[in-house]
Design an enzyme around this catalytic site. Structure first.
Site, mmCIF file in Angstrom:
data_model
loop_
_atom_site.group_PDB
_atom_site.id
_atom_site.type_symbol
_atom_site.label_atom_id
_atom_site.label_comp_id
_atom_site.label_asym_id
_atom_site.label_seq_id
_atom_site.Cartn_x
_atom_site.Cartn_y
_atom_site.Cartn_z
ATOM 1 N N GLY A 268 -35.990 74.937 66.778
ATOM 2 C CA GLY A 268 -35.895 74.380 68.529
ATOM 3 C C GLY A 268 -34.232 74.219 68.884
ATOM 4 N N CYS A 269 -34.060 74.122 70.284
ATOM 5 C CA CYS A 269 -32.577 73.858 70.471
ATOM 6 C C CYS A 269 -32.435 72.407 70.125
ATOM 7 C CB CYS A 269 -32.397 74.085 71.890
ATOM 8 S SG CYS A 269 -33.728 73.166 73.054
ATOM 9 N N TYR A 270 -33.163 71.380 70.379
ATOM 10 C CA TYR A 270 -32.798 69.799 70.075
ATOM 11 C C TYR A 270 -32.567 69.802 68.462
ATOM 12 C CZ TYR A 270 -33.228 68.092 74.910
ATOM 13 O OH TYR A 270 -33.207 67.761 76.168
ATOM 14 N N THR B 92 -31.949 71.973 66.339
ATOM 15 C CA THR B 92 -30.745 72.422 65.642
ATOM 16 C C THR B 92 -29.523 71.570 65.846
ATOM 17 O OG1 THR B 92 -31.552 74.836 66.191
ATOM 18 C CG2 THR B 92 -28.977 74.510 66.126
ATOM 19 N N ALA B 93 -29.272 71.275 67.060
ATOM 20 C CA ALA B 93 -28.054 70.365 67.147
ATOM 21 C C ALA B 93 -28.212 68.999 66.389
ATOM 22 C CB ALA B 93 -27.913 69.888 68.765
#
Lengths: 345, 345, 345, 345
Positions: free
Chosen positions: C148-150, C152-153
């Site tokens: 997911g995007c969150y 990953t960061a």
């Protein structure tokens, strides 16, 4: 081929960096910036970290002649008029993104730019780099005056009806809307986020310096000189430019007929895309790309043609068209290094 | 005086709430919403927490007649044509913010709204509530068709030259730019942040339903019916609307002369502000207020007049003008409850 | 190699189109969309005019197996869990951008996604495609659950201190800020421009479905399972995601020491860029690119480490990382087709 | 009562104009601006056209003493420390919106503002104008240090748990997000639209000058001094500020219990609104108003409390709280002149 960028520190300059790094025929050799010379470009623009390592250098025509083959001038008005001739006489290909060499008449520059014009003997040497219209003259040229952002969108929108004499030249009205990057990286109050956001602002009514550039090219294409009405607006976005162009048709064309005419006119121009009947382009649909998208509408009630023409002002309106011009000069495929799909959303 | 709002759940509805809560003569009595009836308005709009406690109710003309004196219809096109007559016949003052009663000709409504028109016998009863122009007819009226947002900015911008026959009526071109709130709270793809942000989009070319409304009023003011060219654009902001209006002058007026004429024309209209020579309004300068700000430029080269007219589309273009109309109907000071200083920045 | 995209009509889907068109090893063969099957992709997304001509097709596993080698699932939660196994059993390489196969425990999916989980026997077959951390497992894999995007960061920001046990695992707090594109192209009120613009909104406190994904990977890296505090915010931008991560250091490291450690940790990861001491990345600096930029600060007064980690949620947080995973699977250079310079400004 | 504004030309200054024009007890008498003295305020801020006619004057303490009763200092850091004492000694009520008199220890000012502190003997005379907490001390005061924007949102969010010793004071982390107006009207590159738009940026990690102000007030309320972790972010909006505050609870409270506690704590504070269970405020819901809206969430898994606190930074975070303080000083109803409904959308 080795390239230098003068004014590498501005928004058009860094866009040239993005485009040239993607160009298979170009090695980016020198980044010139008077104000930030000695600094590393990635310290000023951290988005370039790991992408390019270069120290900004001061302008030196001999150095440029030694190390590069082509120089792009991404400088504010009034700078290239002095620097570019030095490069030209050293045999470099020069592509000027500023307005210094676009107008044939020195007096017009003085009138609209309120500044000293370039050496008049040079003004006629510069080829006006409106790629889709002036391809023949651009091939093999060494000195290009790259068009302004508003003129690019306007003239690509108008050219098909100008060349065929379809409109009343006295009726042309251009309503331009631009993102803020068009006014560069100047730290002025009018460009602050708090002033621009949630705001539409008309500016320079009757006084925009792109007016004579548009009129000059309309005259060259149509053979007649007429004044236009040109109004510019700042809209709350960073990139993107739309010209809504109004003109009265001489004959009773339908939108369908004109769309066919435009399709044919631009069939060999890969960067111009004509939208189907009943649809019109929006600026986001070209963001980050070199496209100019055009949509049309004829209002049968008024016999008036409305043209919607959009570009990314930093690409097709500046750095992208400059690279396109270099491609044409060198006889490379016009799209070399410029095949960016627009970023959406 | 007690007021009800039909369509309290939409953007014009909640703006009416904000304005009427600030109005010393009004008690907000009923909030009507068919789709959310039974809910508390502050559960839908938490910004109203502690400001107003009201349960949304379903439409009931008898109930409205019992409990209120004036009803505002902030409903989508096609709703008030059925509901408003019920309130009218029960003696309520009715102010319709939708387009259902603005056009005198039922056929025009059908043509441009693609929908069933209201009862034609009622169309002529509605007073067109362009306050600055129709004050006399509005005084004491019971049934107001509140103007659309684009027509308000356009007609206030044009009125001073229309009444005096200063322009060629065939030359009028209106280039409109609007924030997204103008299209309401509909959850459609085209209104999503990701689609609107960093984007300018032209829409409904030659088909916008405000076209006949503008033409009808131009004809009423000038005495002649002419088609206009009207193009609308969506810009990435929430509130604010600008019309850039182009027209050819019949005589050689200077900008200065026309500014004086506009100042005089609007000297008794506190909500219209004329900008000094060489300056033009931006939309943010009226945000949250009922002002319409106007700037002018005459281009001597083309004898064309450019008019910049801006409003907050939700206030002067909808809820604010509705309250202004009520003030005029009742003989209260026109500014009662409407003295909002624009929010800046 | 031929690729298909299931869910080509959504924002991750069209970003996959942009990236795969730029990939020298990939031919984009099939675009699948259940809801818009039969339509031309450029009619839905005019920015693709002249870039790709393809008709959207309905999902058919046999057809995919016939015509493609790899399938990307850019579908909403709950779709790939049924469709992907059909492709997997036909021997296709499957890369799932949704959350359906990221969690090892079916119960966690039920608890956080409030939906039926995928077949539990398949959950352990999916390799979690956090490229920089799981490279070894990804090489040669056939089934990737793209992060997911969150996560990953967050995980790229935390990994260097997790692997070395530098922080108190009970102290981790993640404050996430995301652009709206992260929630896709759903036409819901909360995503309307008028609701998102000029607004910051916290959402799903304590309930975000990325929480167990982050906790699971922290546990895998560190060997210990601890709950985190994770708060997400919607900010008024289209693309871009920042996680501000707080953790208490076990020992008295300086920012300088940790930066060196991060530089070393990611020295073979071309998409992770560590910012110099005293500077921190902003989301715009990675826009349109596959970079994850990280900056650090140690507060000596509280012995707390603050990590700033930014990505373009649609690229590194979705489509870009998916392509990066394919590159690793196939043994191609990790950057193949992904060398986009961020667009600035 | 007659009021003067020093620094009338900045964003807090013009907001004071908007608020004071709406205040029934105040006559706005003098607008002071050193840099633009002699100009008409409406030439600089055309949104004030027809709203106020005033020429900006240079600072003159005698003149202020002659013509006004209360002076607001809406000046950048380092200005009021010299000017305000002149007004104070002439018997004027002084309300300072800058940070010059907020810190009790001169050394802390030097450390965090990197500037000369005010006369230390005056620092203890200034009443810290956090209205909801210090009402008693503010009543009848003559010298107010108006709180900073971040401290206002943070301290109102934390006060109910600080006074009751519900949290571990060592665990406080504040993640702040602010619109750009907070940094004023300075024409610096970092505030340009092209740099801020479509961007989230962390800044001044561990160095923000509001840190000691927050710590000092936490210590005053709780009786203990502890360092906090405070991180600030710039988000692409003009107005609005959110603090997401994290703290570990000493006891196992539920969200419901804490919400009741907050409701009770603020029951006599009309500007603080507590959101119902499971909902949290967004910045737009207070835009243009003096509200501070607060939402809570307890995560049972980590025993951590998350507090969402939002204000309009220019109103409750600056000009609005200043007017609220004057209301309390004078014994007027706290809401006098401040009953603005938030503008939505």
């Amino acid at each position: 081929m080795k390239a230098g960028i003068v004014g590498a520190n501005g928004y058009s300059g860094i866009e040239l960096i993005r485009l040239l790094l993607n160009h298979p025929q170009i090695k980016l050799e020198m980044l010139i910036s008077h104000s930030t010379n000695g600094e590393n470009i990635q310290d000023i623009y951290p988005h370039l970290t790991g992408v390019i390592e270069k120290t900004l250098e001061d302008f030196d025509a001999d150095e440029l002649a030694d190390r590069t083959d082509v120089v792009f001038f991404a400088t504010p008005a009034g700078v290239s008029k002095d620097l570019l001739p030095e490069c030209l006489k050293r045999g470099l290909i020069c592509i000027d993104l500023s307005g210094d060499f676009r107008l044939n008449e020195a007096q017009e520059y003085t009138d609209w730019y309120h500044n000293q014009p370039a050496d008049p003997t040079l003004l006629n040497d510069a080829i006006y780099g409106l790629a889709e219209i002036n391809r023949k003259q651009i091939e093999g040229a060494r000195f290009i005056a790259n068009p302004g952002c508003y003129p690019t969108a306007t003239l690509l929108g108008l050219a098909p009806v100008l060349t065929h004499d379809f409109i009343d030249l006295n009726s042309i009205i251009i309503d331009g809307k631009s993102g803020v990057s068009g006014s560069g990286k100047k730290a002025i109050t009018g460009n602050l986020f708090s002033e621009v956001n949630e705001n539409v602002k008309a500016y320079k009514l009757g006084q925009h310096q792109h007016t004579p550039e548009i009129e000059q090219t309309i005259a060259q294409i149509s053979g007649e000189k007429h004044p236009i009405t040109f109004t510019t607006h700042l809209v709350p976005m960073t990139r993107g430019l739309m010209c809504t162009i109004y003109a009265t048709l001489d004959q009773g064309f339908s939108t369908r007929e004109l769309l066919d005419h435009y399709e044919k006119f631009y069939e060999k121009s890969p960067f111009v895309r004509i939208r189907p009947l009943g649809t019109w382009p929006s600026t986001k649909e070209v963001l980050g790309s070199n496209f100019c998208d055009i949509g049309l509408n004829v209002d049968g009630r008024t016999r008036r043609l409305t043209i919607i023409s959009v570009i990314d002002n930093v690409v097709k309106g500046a750095a992208g068209q400059a690279v396109q011009n270099l491609n044409i000069i060198k006889g490379w495929d016009e799209q070399t290094g410029l095949s960016f799909t627009p970023i959406y959303p």
